[in-house]
Scaffold this motif. Structure first.
Motif, PDB file in Angstrom:
ATOM      1  N   LEU A   1       0.827  -1.211   0.000  1.00 28.90           N
ATOM      2  CA  LEU A   1       0.000   0.000   0.000  1.00 28.90           C
ATOM      3  C   LEU A   1       0.866   1.268   0.000  1.00 28.90           C
ATOM      4  CD1 LEU A   1      -2.797  -1.102   2.515  1.00 28.90           C
ATOM      5  CD2 LEU A   1      -2.934  -0.964   0.025  1.00 28.90           C
ATOM      6  N   GLY A   2       2.027   1.202   0.637  1.00 31.67           N
ATOM      7  CA  GLY A   2       2.930   2.358   0.612  1.00 31.67           C
ATOM      8  C   GLY A   2       3.442   2.633  -0.788  1.00 31.67           C
ATOM      9  N   TRP A   3       3.853   1.578  -1.498  1.00 32.11           N
ATOM     10  CA  TRP A   3       4.305   1.753  -2.883  1.00 32.11           C
ATOM     11  C   TRP A   3       3.168   2.272  -3.754  1.00 32.11           C
ATOM     12  CZ3 TRP A   3       2.534  -0.762  -7.287  1.00 32.11           C
ATOM     13  CH2 TRP A   3       3.287  -0.534  -8.450  1.00 32.11           C
ATOM     14  N   HIS A   4       1.965   1.733  -3.521  1.00 33.03           N
ATOM     15  CA  HIS A   4       0.805   2.169  -4.302  1.00 33.03           C
ATOM     16  C   HIS A   4       0.470   3.637  -4.023  1.00 33.03           C
ATOM     17  CE1 HIS A   4      -3.116   2.034  -6.241  1.00 33.03           C
ATOM     18  NE2 HIS A   4      -3.649   2.515  -5.136  1.00 33.03           N
ATOM     19  N   THR A   5       0.586   4.055  -2.766  1.00 31.54           N
ATOM     20  CA  THR A   5       0.305   5.449  -2.406  1.00 31.54           C
ATOM     21  C   THR A   5       1.294   6.406  -3.059  1.00 31.54           C
ATOM     22  OG1 THR A   5      -0.597   4.747  -0.268  1.00 31.54           O
ATOM     23  CG2 THR A   5       0.095   7.048  -0.458  1.00 31.54           C
ATOM     24  N   ALA A   6       2.552   5.986  -3.147  1.00 26.96           N
ATOM     25  CA  ALA A   6       3.583   6.863  -3.709  1.00 26.96           C
ATOM     26  C   ALA A   6       3.376   7.119  -5.192  1.00 26.96           C
ATOM     27  CB  ALA A   6       4.972   6.265  -3.459  1.00 26.96           C
ATOM     28  N   PHE A   7       2.856   6.148  -5.915  1.00 32.36           N
ATOM     29  CA  PHE A   7       2.802   6.268  -7.367  1.00 32.36           C
ATOM     30  C   PHE A   7       1.399   6.110  -7.943  1.00 32.36           C
ATOM     31  CE2 PHE A   7       7.015   4.478  -6.298  1.00 32.36           C
ATOM     32  CZ  PHE A   7       7.790   5.563  -6.675  1.00 32.36           C
ATOM     33  N   THR A   8       0.361   6.309  -7.095  1.00 31.86           N
ATOM     34  CA  THR A   8      -1.000   6.122  -7.595  1.00 31.86           C
ATOM     35  C   THR A   8      -1.419   7.230  -8.550  1.00 31.86           C
ATOM     36  OG1 THR A   8      -3.284   5.758  -6.907  1.00 31.86           O
ATOM     37  CG2 THR A   8      -2.022   7.346  -5.631  1.00 31.86           C
ATOM     38  N   ARG A   9      -0.936   8.472  -8.296  1.00 29.83           N
ATOM     39  CA  ARG A   9      -1.215   9.585  -9.216  1.00 29.83           C
ATOM     40  C   ARG A   9       0.052   9.859 -10.013  1.00 29.83           C
ATOM     41  NH1 ARG A   9      -3.999  10.899  -4.544  1.00 29.83           N
ATOM     42  NH2 ARG A   9      -6.190  11.489  -4.822  1.00 29.83           N
ATOM     43  N   ARG A  10       0.072   9.416 -11.256  1.00 29.67           N
ATOM     44  CA  ARG A  10       1.310   9.413 -12.013  1.00 29.67           C
ATOM     45  C   ARG A  10       1.849  10.821 -12.249  1.00 29.67           C
ATOM     46  NH1 ARG A  10       0.154   4.760 -16.638  1.00 29.67           N
ATOM     47  NH2 ARG A  10      -0.117   3.021 -15.147  1.00 29.67           N
ATOM     48  N   LEU A  11       0.983  11.747 -12.671  1.00 30.54           N
ATOM     49  CA  LEU A  11       1.464  13.092 -12.973  1.00 30.54           C
ATOM     50  C   LEU A  11       2.006  13.767 -11.730  1.00 30.54           C
ATOM     51  CD1 LEU A  11       1.843  15.245 -15.107  1.00 30.54           C
ATOM     52  CD2 LEU A  11      -0.470  16.079 -14.609  1.00 30.54           C
ATOM     53  N   ARG A  12       1.244  13.681 -10.631  1.00 33.84           N
ATOM     54  CA  ARG A  12       1.698  14.306  -9.386  1.00 33.84           C
ATOM     55  C   ARG A  12       2.944  13.618  -8.859  1.00 33.84           C
ATOM     56  NH1 ARG A  12      -2.681  14.697  -4.750  1.00 33.84           N
ATOM     57  NH2 ARG A  12      -3.735  15.802  -6.453  1.00 33.84           N
ATOM     58  N   SER A  13       3.017  12.306  -8.991  1.00 33.12           N
ATOM     59  CA  SER A  13       4.184  11.570  -8.500  1.00 33.12           C
ATOM     60  C   SER A  13       5.435  11.937  -9.286  1.00 33.12           C
ATOM     61  CB  SER A  13       3.929  10.066  -8.586  1.00 33.12           C
ATOM     62  OG  SER A  13       2.823   9.694  -7.801  1.00 33.12           O
ATOM     63  N   VAL A  14       5.286  12.053 -10.615  1.00 35.91           N
ATOM     64  CA  VAL A  14       6.439  12.429 -11.442  1.00 35.91           C
ATOM     65  C   VAL A  14       6.923  13.826 -11.081  1.00 35.91           C
ATOM     66  CG1 VAL A  14       7.153  12.980 -13.795  1.00 35.91           C
ATOM     67  CG2 VAL A  14       5.862  10.896 -13.340  1.00 35.91           C
ATOM     68  N   ALA A  15       5.974  14.754 -10.854  1.00 37.36           N
ATOM     69  CA  ALA A  15       6.364  16.114 -10.491  1.00 37.36           C
ATOM     70  C   ALA A  15       7.091  16.132  -9.146  1.00 37.36           C
ATOM     71  CB  ALA A  15       5.130  17.009 -10.443  1.00 37.36           C
ATOM     72  N   THR A  16       6.591  15.347  -8.183  1.00 38.41           N
ATOM     73  CA  THR A  16       7.239  15.302  -6.868  1.00 38.41           C
ATOM     74  C   THR A  16       8.648  14.729  -6.971  1.00 38.41           C
ATOM     75  OG1 THR A  16       5.096  15.022  -5.777  1.00 38.41           O
ATOM     76  CG2 THR A  16       7.053  14.387  -4.535  1.00 38.41           C
ATOM     77  N   VAL A  17       8.794  13.633  -7.711  1.00 40.29           N
ATOM     78  CA  VAL A  17      10.117  13.025  -7.871  1.00 40.29           C
ATOM     79  C   VAL A  17      11.063  13.986  -8.574  1.00 40.29           C
ATOM     80  CG1 VAL A  17      11.386  11.179  -9.029  1.00 40.29           C
ATOM     81  CG2 VAL A  17       9.263  10.658  -7.802  1.00 40.29           C
ATOM     82  N   ALA A  18      10.578  14.703  -9.586  1.00 36.99           N
ATOM     83  CA  ALA A  18      11.434  15.641 -10.324  1.00 36.99           C
ATOM     84  C   ALA A  18      11.909  16.779  -9.421  1.00 36.99           C
ATOM     85  CB  ALA A  18      10.670  16.194 -11.523  1.00 36.99           C
ATOM     86  N   ARG A  19      10.988  17.332  -8.601  1.00 33.97           N
ATOM     87  CA  ARG A  19      11.392  18.428  -7.708  1.00 33.97           C
ATOM     88  C   ARG A  19      12.415  17.958  -6.685  1.00 33.97           C
ATOM     89  NH1 ARG A  19       5.726  19.540  -7.619  1.00 33.97           N
ATOM     90  NH2 ARG A  19       5.634  18.572  -5.551  1.00 33.97           N
ATOM     91  N   LEU A  20      12.244  16.745  -6.169  1.00 36.25           N
ATOM     92  CA  LEU A  20      13.186  16.235  -5.176  1.00 36.25           C
ATOM     93  C   LEU A  20      14.496  15.804  -5.830  1.00 36.25           C
ATOM     94  CD1 LEU A  20      13.639  15.579  -2.215  1.00 36.25           C
ATOM     95  CD2 LEU A  20      12.558  13.352  -2.582  1.00 36.25           C
TER      96      LEU A  20
END
Length: 760
Positions: free
Chosen positions: A398-417
């Motif tokens: 569930l943690g992995w699913h929570t991190a990447f469930t919203r692809r666009l938002r997840s990609v933006a978060t990973v890019a900023r970090l």
């Protein structure tokens, strides 16, 4: 207005840590950019100031003693001519220090290329053996006015009358002789003469040199130095420091802007209900936008003001080159403008990124919209369901699913970090490259640790026997270095003959092959760029009246003379001039040998007949970068921490609405905490992988690009070791999960009534 202030005050109390980090990040960015500006000004101003005050010559021509230099005054484009002055190459010693010098006979203080006295006084006919030393030479000899210089092998002595600054190419031990001004009577046996030209159009320097050499004859000109070369040498490592600070400062500014944008976007998503309430009680969309905008501009303004004040008040007291740079910069005409414009530009940039994110807050409807029961795309994927079927702990799935469930938002978060992590990898790569110059100089164009010049009375065989007798000398390579005129006769380069075909000099090659056959040579990047040639081409140059044609078969890393060096074997040069003998020896020491100790031992064994110098390592001038990198990494880590806290806060708030469902299916508070921690760890791990994968090649490209522009050449970049990158990634992921543990635990133990109120 009162309501706006109360909202801002309440928000500040709730997010004190985030506000502090934003202030500190803004201060770090502004300080980096201001120091970069100071270093750029420091790199150019001291030499430019001396050149302007001294009315420096744009061209200096070294010729034979019989050259008709007076004909140069009639050349078009020549404003004035100074000289010709008789010169003699010799060696002087003072207080145990020894240096090769050019003794220049100067009857009076010249109007062009005038030395600027910093101590003592100018030449006096009452002291016929009095001299004035160039400042760099005086520092190398530890000489002051009133000291006596001796000329080894003679009974002569020179008295130092003064110390002066000059805009001519600077003294480099073992490479370029120091400048000594003396009365013509103190130069009884000149071996040449030097003439200075001041031009009406400095941009016309190359053409002016070509015409001057044509008038005098190529055989009459032995060396040409121009004002561009002198300026480039004077700027040296200071410009590189400024480029590094400027690059990382701008990168940190972009990363901070993205972090602020993400932080505001996450806070808006978490405060939709509060924003709706504000609008319901009468706040207009513009007022809501201004709340977020003014709040973050105030943070940026506070940090920028603090940084500008600290740099202005304490910058000149920083030990080393940075402090000197700030001290000089503060006296420049554009200092006040830069001190204001840089912080203002940073605040405006942060304000622009803030405004883009705050604009979304103005679009929130005044009536709260019920949240969906499940996020779009929130259903478990096939991979997640199969993982649960394989009895993988639900918290991890569930943690992995929570991190990447919203692809666009997840990609933006990973890019900023990933952006600050990428810049940290670049900084670590630059640090590792500098350490490589120190730990493995033989791989970066410096196989020899010492350069030795022997007196004319010492034969080659005796000199080599004396050098190789030392137990810590692994090899002694005889050689010679002369100035050669390039095709077109617009500049001089260094032509070296080192080693023999039986015992070749170990050049650091990054392209092509070693020079082993007749007329074969290797060249530095600076020479290839100057002549616009490539490996495989033939080049023609002139040494005095002797033409020399060489076939470039390889490119070597050349840290000296801006890479404008072509090197072949001593045997190849002897084919054109059989009487040519070695004038210097490059010594390669055994592992662990201390160059200073060996140099002292050789000087003692030579009984004053050997001039021993340590080979200059470019890393010596880049030592201030270590402290710079520490500060930059701290600023970048701070920006990454802001983004990480934003990600954790968003994950915790997004998980509040799932808390009842998770408890209903039997998950314990510890398992619910593990879901948030796992989601944060997966996001951090993805950012580390992206930052490392992109940062390593980017660092190689940037470092090699700097190497090419400086003339050293590409091939010097060296990335961090895999172990260091692994530790860096592990520390980032471990730190992220540790930071997420406390808020996740607090959220998992919330009362059911609090949870119901947050999801309604």
């Amino acid at each position: 207005m009162r309501a706006t202030a109360r909202w801002a005050h309440s928000d500040l109390r709730t997010h004190r840590g985030e506000a502090l980090f934003l202030v500190l990040a803004s201060a770090g960015i502004v300080a980096s950019l201001l120091l970069a500006t100071a270093l750029f000004g420091y790199a150019t101003n001291p030499w430019q100031r001396v050149f302007t005050q001294a009315r420096g010559a744009h061209v200096w021509l070294h010729t034979g003693p019989t050259a008709a230099a007076d004909r140069l005054a009639a050349l078009a484009g020549v404003e004035s001519v100074v000289g010709p002055y008789p010169v003699a190459s010799t060696t002087v010693t003072s207080r145990g220090a020894r240096a090769s010098v050019e003794l220049r006979g100067t009857p009076e203080l010249p109007a062009v290329g005038r030395p600027l006295l910093t101590a003592g006084h100018w030449l006096d006919p009452a002291t016929p053996d009095g001299v004035v030393l160039d400042g760099r030479l005086a520092r190398a000899l530890v000489a002051e006015p009133g000291d006596t210089l001796t000329l080894p092998g003679t009974s002569r002595a020179l008295t130092v009358l003064g110390i002066a600054d000059s805009a001519e190419p600077r003294y480099r031990p073992g490479d370029r002789p120091g400048l000594v001004w003396a009365l013509p009577s103190a130069v009884p046996d000149p071996d040449g003469q030097v003439t200075g030209l001041r031009l009406t159009d400095p941009d016309d320097t190359d053409y002016a040199v070509q015409r001057a050499v044509t008038v005098l004859g190529s055989g009459a000109v032995s060396e040409v130095s121009t004002w561009q070369q002198a300026r480039a040498e004077a700027q040296g490592d200071n410009r590189l420091l400024g480029q590094v600070l400027g690059l990382f400062g701008l990168g940190a500014l972009v990363a901070a802007g993205l972090a602020v944008h993400g932080a505001i976007g996450t806070r808006i998503r978490g405060h939709l209900r509060d924003i709706s309430v504000l609008k319901a009680i009468g706040f207009t969309p513009g007022q809501v936008v201004r709340i977020f905008l003014l709040q973050h501009i105030a943070y940026a303004l506070l940090g920028a003001t603090a940084a500008a004040a600290l740099v202005q008040a304490l910058g000149s007291h920083v030990p080393g080159r940075l402090g000197d740079a700030v001290g000089v910069w503060q006296n420049l005409p554009g200092h006040a403008v830069a001190l204001v414009s840089v912080p203002v530009a940073v605040v405006l940039f942060i304000g622009a990124t803030t405004g883009l994110a705050a604009w979304r807050a103005g679009r929130v409807p005044p009536v709260p919209v019920p949240r969906p029961a499940a996020p779009a795309g929130g259903s478990l994927s096939g991979v997640a369901r199969r993982a649960l079927g394989l009895r993988v702990p639900p918290a991890l799935v569930l943690g992995w699913h929570t991190a990447f469930t919203r692809r666009l938002r997840s990609v933006a978060t990973v890019a900023r970090l990933a952006l600050p992590l990428l810049l940290i990898v670049v900084a670590l790569s630059a640090w590792t490259t500098i350490d490589r110059f120190r730990s493995s100089p033989e791989e970066t164009g410096l196989p020899a640790a010492l350069t030795v010049h022997a007196d004319a009375g010492l034969s080659d065989r005796d000199t080599r026997a004396l050098l190789e007798r030392d137990p810590q000398v692994a090899a002694a390579y005889p050689g010679v270095e002369v100035a050669a005129l390039v095709p077109g006769q617009t500049a001089t380069i260094a032509l070296r003959g080192l080693g023999t075909r039986q015992d070749p000099y170990p050049y650091s090659l990054v392209e092509g092959r070693p020079a082993g056959g007749r007329d074969e040579a290797v060249a530095g990047q600076g020479l290839l760029d100057l002549l616009d040639v490539r490996v495989g081409d033939w080049v023609r140059m002139t040494v005095g009246e002797q033409p020399q044609i060489l076939h470039i078969v390889g490119r070597s890393i050349e840290p000296e003379n801006a890479g404008r060096v072509i090197s072949t074997s001593l045997d190849t040069l002897r084919e054109n001039d059989p009487g040519l003998g070695p004038t210097l020896y490059q010594l390669r020491l055994r592992p662990g040998a201390d160059p200073g100790t060996v140099a002292g031992r050789l000087a003692t064994a030579g009984e004053g007949r050997l001039d021993v110098h340590a080979v200059t390592n470019p890393a010596d001038g880049l030592s201030p970068l270590r402290g710079v990198f520490v500060g930059l990494i701290a600023v970048l880590a701070l920006i990454g921490l802001i983004e990480l806290l934003t990600t954790i806060g968003g994950t915790v708030r997004e998980g509040e609405r799932d808390l009842l469902a998770l408890k209903a299916i039997g998950l314990s508070p510890r398992q619910i905490t593990a879901i948030t921690v796992t989601a944060t760890g997966c996001t951090a791990l993805a950012a580390v992988l992206v930052g490392t994968a992109l940062g390593t090649p980017l660092a190689h490209w940037l470092i090699d690009a700097q190497g090419r522009s400086s003339g050293i050449g590409a091939g010097i970049a060296h990335g961090p070791s895999p172990v260091l990158l692994l530790l860096f990634g592990a520390a980032a992921v471990l730190g992220a999960t540790t930071l997420a543990a406390v808020p996740a635990t607090r959220a998992a133990r919330r009362r059911l009534a609090d949870t119901l109120s947050s999801v309604t």
